[in-house]
Scaffold this active site. Sequence first.
Site, mmCIF file in Angstrom:
data_model
loop_
_atom_site.group_PDB
_atom_site.id
_atom_site.type_symbol
_atom_site.label_atom_id
_atom_site.label_comp_id
_atom_site.label_asym_id
_atom_site.label_seq_id
_atom_site.Cartn_x
_atom_site.Cartn_y
_atom_site.Cartn_z
ATOM 1 N N TYR A 65 0.718 -1.249 0.036
ATOM 2 C CA TYR A 65 -0.037 -0.198 -0.053
ATOM 3 C C TYR A 65 0.922 1.312 -0.163
ATOM 4 O O TYR A 65 2.044 1.232 0.251
ATOM 5 C CB TYR A 65 -0.690 0.139 1.285
ATOM 6 C CG TYR A 65 -0.341 0.403 2.520
ATOM 7 C CD1 TYR A 65 0.326 -0.819 3.398
ATOM 8 C CD2 TYR A 65 -0.196 1.521 3.210
ATOM 9 C CE1 TYR A 65 0.954 -0.747 4.378
ATOM 10 C CE2 TYR A 65 0.622 1.891 4.254
ATOM 11 C CZ TYR A 65 1.095 0.593 4.985
ATOM 12 O OH TYR A 65 1.583 0.993 6.159
ATOM 13 N N CYS A 66 0.315 2.374 -0.494
ATOM 14 C CA CYS A 66 0.912 3.743 -0.441
ATOM 15 C C CYS A 66 -0.226 4.486 -0.315
ATOM 16 O O CYS A 66 -1.288 4.283 -0.099
ATOM 17 C CB CYS A 66 1.780 3.923 -1.791
ATOM 18 S SG CYS A 66 0.713 4.089 -3.259
ATOM 19 N N THR A 67 0.067 5.985 -0.394
ATOM 20 C CA THR A 67 -0.870 7.064 0.043
ATOM 21 C C THR A 67 -1.991 7.020 -1.036
ATOM 22 O O THR A 67 -3.108 7.124 -0.410
ATOM 23 C CB THR A 67 -0.189 8.322 -0.026
ATOM 24 O OG1 THR A 67 1.187 8.272 0.392
ATOM 25 C CG2 THR A 67 -1.119 9.444 0.457
#
Length: 501
Positions: free
Chosen positions: A203-205
């Site tokens: 996951y990331c922003t």
Amino acid sequence: MKKNKNTTNNTHQLITFFKFTVLSNAEDEVDAHREFIETNNLEIRGRIYLNEQGVNAQMSGKGTDGETYARWVEKRAPFNGMRISVYPYHEHGHPDLRLRVKPQLVQLENGTAHLPIADTSKRGTSLSPEEWHEMIEKANEDPSDKENPLLLDVRNGYEWDVGHFKGAQRPVQESFRETVETNVDDKIGPLADMPKDKPIMMYCTGGIRCDVYSTVLKEQGYENVMVLEGGVQAYFEKFGNEEKHAWDDHLFVFDNRLAMTPKGTPAADLGEKAATLECHVCKQKNAPPPHRNCPNVDCNRLFLVCEGCSEKLDGFCCHECTQATHVRPQLVNPGRYKKYASYDTPEARAARRGDGRQRRKQLRLRKRKLACAEYVIRTVLGDDEAASSSNESSSGTFAARTRSNNKVEENDDEEDDDDDEEKEEEEEEPEEWDETGKEKKIKPQNSKYLRLRMRLEEAIPFVQGDISPEKLVTAMETLNINRVGGRSAPERKKSLEESRG
Ligand SMILES: [Zn+2]
Ligand SMILES: [Zn+2]
């Protein structure tokens, strides 16, 4: 598109969107965007970058200007179906508008041009926030279970510090651009020695880094790569208001808020009660969000710090940085240093710099005038060799010298930009005697004589030696006549001697 509840003071919107696609002509696309913004008189700021691989935007707009623009972009064929995040805010979240073609939409070692990121089949499998939530819940029931997928945070270390999914390790790398190479080749980090068939949940922003990194991992043979669709922002929109979500603390964001709560509000608004994060200095769990920015330009670290440590170190990140020479004044409020010329008024900028900068500028100017006067005097006296050597002292272009002073650590965030340095150079006012803004060698014979003379008059008080101001002015006047009359150098010298009586 989801919107958070509006509160009374929110007059603006913070907006993010991105899409990898295939653009045949990014320059034309940028022109179309510019035209739309201008024709509709939209007040938009932020960084909107396009290239042949798509678009990446972190922006803000007055009223609903930003949303109007984002929706228009989404309706254009290459960007159909693009996800847009909107957060109400009380002001712009970015200093200026940078809408242009950029070689990389995501900063990555070796670039992204060689990656098939527009091809969704080459990326990791998308999980909806609901699917993601369910899997994480299950994994958290028994964290020691070897069958659990690897939870991979592909952001920067400092982003993890202010908040992350429960069970996610802090990224080993400080910056995303290093991630791909070091994780795999150097055998460090969570992927080291991991079997290629073990499931990975990354996951990331907002999802852009996962689109890139999942493509890389699949190319490297990882078989079961899953990504959180729309990133943490999408997860918050679904679960941020729920009692039980799988996120600890806050989310680092790349606008002025620097950190937002799962509910979508600025984390800074929480005040003292949110001072539960690990202090970078004393390691106690007593630092509030958001990050502070080390005043040492050569350090430039973003860090969380408790009030006590911040006071003790004058806002620096460590004792070593307090000894640095290339520093900025300490910021009153947390946040990043504002390196942008258009961010505030020239007056505010001057005030922040203090009069030290003005003094240095005056000093520089005075030196130039002195050198200028010296050159002319020597030329008039026929000492041409000395004149040309006195010119050497100011060698090197103005830009080159400024550059060496402005070597600021590059930011390598998904959303961040690396051309702040250019901006800082622009901030420096051009030298007074220079019309083009670039330094040039003084050549009285082909410069505008009258301007030079005016400056020489100003320079007279600084000229050392046995030529009195009156004589110098007379000499210059003589020189002027000579120029108009086209007399030769010996004649000029002669007339000068006459004028000295
Ligand atoms: Zn502390
Ligand atoms: Zn520092």
